[in-house]
Motif scaffolding. Structure first.
Motif, PDB file in Angstrom:
ATOM      1  N   HIS A 129     -38.662  13.266 -88.780  1.00 28.80           N
ATOM      2  CA  HIS A 129     -38.882  13.267 -87.175  1.00 28.80           C
ATOM      3  C   HIS A 129     -40.713  13.364 -87.451  1.00 28.80           C
ATOM      4  O   HIS A 129     -41.600  12.880 -86.778  1.00 28.80           O
ATOM      5  CB  HIS A 129     -38.163  14.544 -86.549  1.00 28.80           C
ATOM      6  CG  HIS A 129     -39.164  14.594 -85.024  1.00 28.80           C
ATOM      7  ND1 HIS A 129     -40.171  15.780 -84.947  1.00 28.80           N
ATOM      8  CD2 HIS A 129     -38.586  13.784 -84.132  1.00 28.80           C
ATOM      9  CE1 HIS A 129     -40.093  15.625 -84.263  1.00 28.80           C
ATOM     10  NE2 HIS A 129     -39.224  14.805 -83.275  1.00 28.80           N
ATOM     11  N   HIS A 132     -42.892  10.753 -87.893  1.00 34.28           N
ATOM     12  CA  HIS A 132     -42.525   9.682 -86.717  1.00 34.28           C
ATOM     13  C   HIS A 132     -44.409   8.993 -86.090  1.00 34.28           C
ATOM     14  O   HIS A 132     -43.997   7.777 -85.907  1.00 34.28           O
ATOM     15  CB  HIS A 132     -42.627   9.925 -85.926  1.00 34.28           C
ATOM     16  CG  HIS A 132     -42.260   9.312 -84.701  1.00 34.28           C
ATOM     17  ND1 HIS A 132     -42.320   9.666 -83.966  1.00 34.28           N
ATOM     18  CD2 HIS A 132     -41.065   8.376 -83.987  1.00 34.28           C
ATOM     19  CE1 HIS A 132     -42.758   8.288 -82.490  1.00 34.28           C
ATOM     20  NE2 HIS A 132     -41.039   7.759 -82.861  1.00 34.28           N
ATOM     21  N   ILE A 256     -36.399   5.544 -86.568  1.00 32.42           N
ATOM     22  CA  ILE A 256     -36.559   6.924 -86.262  1.00 32.42           C
ATOM     23  C   ILE A 256     -35.556   7.579 -85.009  1.00 32.42           C
ATOM     24  O   ILE A 256     -35.054   8.679 -85.459  1.00 32.42           O
ATOM     25  CB  ILE A 256     -37.656   6.963 -85.918  1.00 32.42           C
ATOM     26  CG1 ILE A 256     -39.256   6.687 -86.937  1.00 32.42           C
ATOM     27  CG2 ILE A 256     -38.346   8.091 -85.458  1.00 32.42           C
ATOM     28  CD1 ILE A 256     -38.523   7.639 -88.342  1.00 32.42           C
ATOM     29  N   ALA A 260     -31.788  10.877 -83.148  1.00 30.90           N
ATOM     30  CA  ALA A 260     -31.377  11.484 -81.841  1.00 30.90           C
ATOM     31  C   ALA A 260     -30.051  11.921 -82.569  1.00 30.90           C
ATOM     32  O   ALA A 260     -29.348  12.851 -81.660  1.00 30.90           O
ATOM     33  CB  ALA A 260     -32.573  10.665 -81.318  1.00 30.90           C
ATOM     34  N   GLN A 263     -27.789  12.919 -88.434  1.00 31.24           N
ATOM     35  CA  GLN A 263     -29.101  12.942 -88.853  1.00 31.24           C
ATOM     36  C   GLN A 263     -28.486  13.015 -90.661  1.00 31.24           C
ATOM     37  O   GLN A 263     -28.912  13.065 -91.281  1.00 31.24           O
ATOM     38  CB  GLN A 263     -28.392  14.835 -89.491  1.00 31.24           C
ATOM     39  CG  GLN A 263     -29.728  15.361 -87.631  1.00 31.24           C
ATOM     40  CD  GLN A 263     -29.574  16.846 -88.024  1.00 31.24           C
ATOM     41  OE1 GLN A 263     -28.760  17.357 -88.548  1.00 31.24           O
ATOM     42  NE2 GLN A 263     -30.611  17.285 -86.862  1.00 31.24           N
ATOM     43  N   HIS A 320     -41.763  12.072 -75.684  1.00 27.57           N
ATOM     44  CA  HIS A 320     -40.866  11.580 -76.434  1.00 27.57           C
ATOM     45  C   HIS A 320     -39.976  10.201 -75.380  1.00 27.57           C
ATOM     46  O   HIS A 320     -40.402  10.783 -74.058  1.00 27.57           O
ATOM     47  CB  HIS A 320     -39.642  12.494 -76.479  1.00 27.57           C
ATOM     48  CG  HIS A 320     -38.618  11.451 -77.368  1.00 27.57           C
ATOM     49  ND1 HIS A 320     -38.586  10.786 -78.046  1.00 27.57           N
ATOM     50  CD2 HIS A 320     -37.242  11.570 -75.891  1.00 27.57           C
ATOM     51  CE1 HIS A 320     -36.693  10.703 -78.020  1.00 27.57           C
ATOM     52  NE2 HIS A 320     -36.127  10.903 -76.629  1.00 27.57           N
TER      53      HIS A 320
END
Length: 365
Positions: A129, A132, A256, A260, A263, A320
């Motif tokens: 993360h 990113h 990436i 969300a 993991q 986001h």
């Protein structure tokens, strides 16, 4: 790659269906192994399915662009891209790339990164993360150059949104205009970021721009010296490298965004790998059935989707944006371009002959 107009849908997507079944079974087993419950099995199964759909929706425009480039390649290099390319796409971008990012960010070797993914997925996801921003800046810049180069082309005389595309074709006489446009946008977004983030964004964007230009130079060099190459390599290596980097740029957002949902690196690889197989199958179908030649605005829709994706990747450095918006936005543009193509064909009495060539001086707003 042999043309086959009578090939059935199952013929094109047969391997994708097989990989889907195997992948979903393997994902379910991973869920069972991690949790020991039917609920864990069902969750992993569902996440793999969602990730596959996400990858397909995000990469449909990639399939169209791949098909456009593949039709210019020799059969040998077409086959190499559709075999070696899928191995690089599935294993390189979905497994090796995330491991490399974590290894570099955490200053550990790839084996330690793999153990971190297996033993401490939360920490692994956090490192991904944090990486990113440079990934979005690099990938967004590369994709923006791909899209702008398509529209800033003075030889382009088939236009979908005519008032925009005609103007861009006219301005294409200004040398380096697409580079100037990208650099201005990079400076704007850099000014919106603070401190180290601004520096990281600027550097990653410049690397993305340089990568695109280096690939263009290499492609031109290979095209210019193709007479000195073997028959197997002519007209293919430059395009192969271009498509591999393009595939990687398309994959950044999906890899990436997948964190969300889960993991677990291995579930991500399975889900996105399933989606990549469908993208490969769609690419083959588009080339063999001459779909791009028949639906004249489909390619335009794909490149508009690329431009929007590149801007979204830039905006994601500030806030986001749900991946579903990214995927649905691109799919909607491609769908509208398809409907416009069908309407054009009906109005002009165009048949379904892939070999039929459209008049190149017509444009539709």
């Amino acid at each position: 790659m042999t043309s086959s107009s009578s090939k059935s849908m199952l013929g094109y997507f047969g391997w994708a269906f097989i990989v889907t079944i195997a992948g979903l079974v393997l994902g379910g087993l991973l869920g069972w192994n991690m949790s020991g419950t039917l609920g864990g099995l069902a969750t992993a199964f569902f996440i793999c399915l969602v990730l596959a759909v996400l990858e397909i929706s995000l990469s449909f425009d990639n399939a169209i662009v791949n098909a456009n480039k593949l039709k210019e390649m020799t059969p040998v290099w077409q086959h190499r891209f559709l075999t070696w390319g899928i191995v690089i796409a599935v294993f390189g971008m979905r497994i090796v790339f995330p491991l490399a990012i974590v290894a570099i960010a955490a200053h550990i070797n790839p084996w330690e990164a793999l153990k971190l993914a297996a033993a401490e997925p939360e920490q692994y996801a956090a490192i991904m993360h944090d990486a990113h921003l440079p990934i979005a800046a690099f990938g967004g810049t590369f994709l923006m150059m791909v899209g702008l180069t398509y529209f800033f082309d003075r030889e382009k005389d088939v236009h979908w949104i005519a008032f925009v595309e005609k103007a861009m074709a006219q301005f294409a006489t200004v040398k380096g205009i697409e580079i100037a446009f990208v650099l201005i946008l990079v400076l704007i977004f850099t000014s919106l970021l603070d401190g180290e983030d601004a520096t990281t964004f600027l550097h990653a964007s410049v690397y993305g721009l340089l990568t695109f230009l280096l690939v263009e130079v290499l492609s031109g060099f290979l095209d210019a010296s193709q007479k000195a190459m073997s028959a197997a390599a002519r007209g293919g290596l430059g395009a192969f490298l271009y498509l591999e980097i393009l595939d990687a740029s398309f994959s950044f957002d999906g890899v990436i965004g997948a964190f969300a949902l889960t993991q677990n690196l291995f579930i991500i690889a399975i889900g996105l790998g399933i989606g990549a197989m469908y993208v490969r199958s769609m690419t083959i179908m588009l080339v063999e059935k001459g779909t791009l030649a028949h639906y004249r605005y489909l390619e335009h829709g794909a490149f508009y989707a690329i431009l929007i994706l590149s801007v979204i990747m830039y905006v994601q450095t500030l806030m986001h944006i749900p991946e579903v918006i990214t995927g649905l936005g691109g799919a909607a543009l491609i769908g509208i371009s398809l409907l416009s193509s069908i309407r054009y064909n009906k109005r002009n009495g165009t048949g379904h002959d892939p070999a039929h060539r459209e008049p190149r001086d017509r444009a539709e707003a």
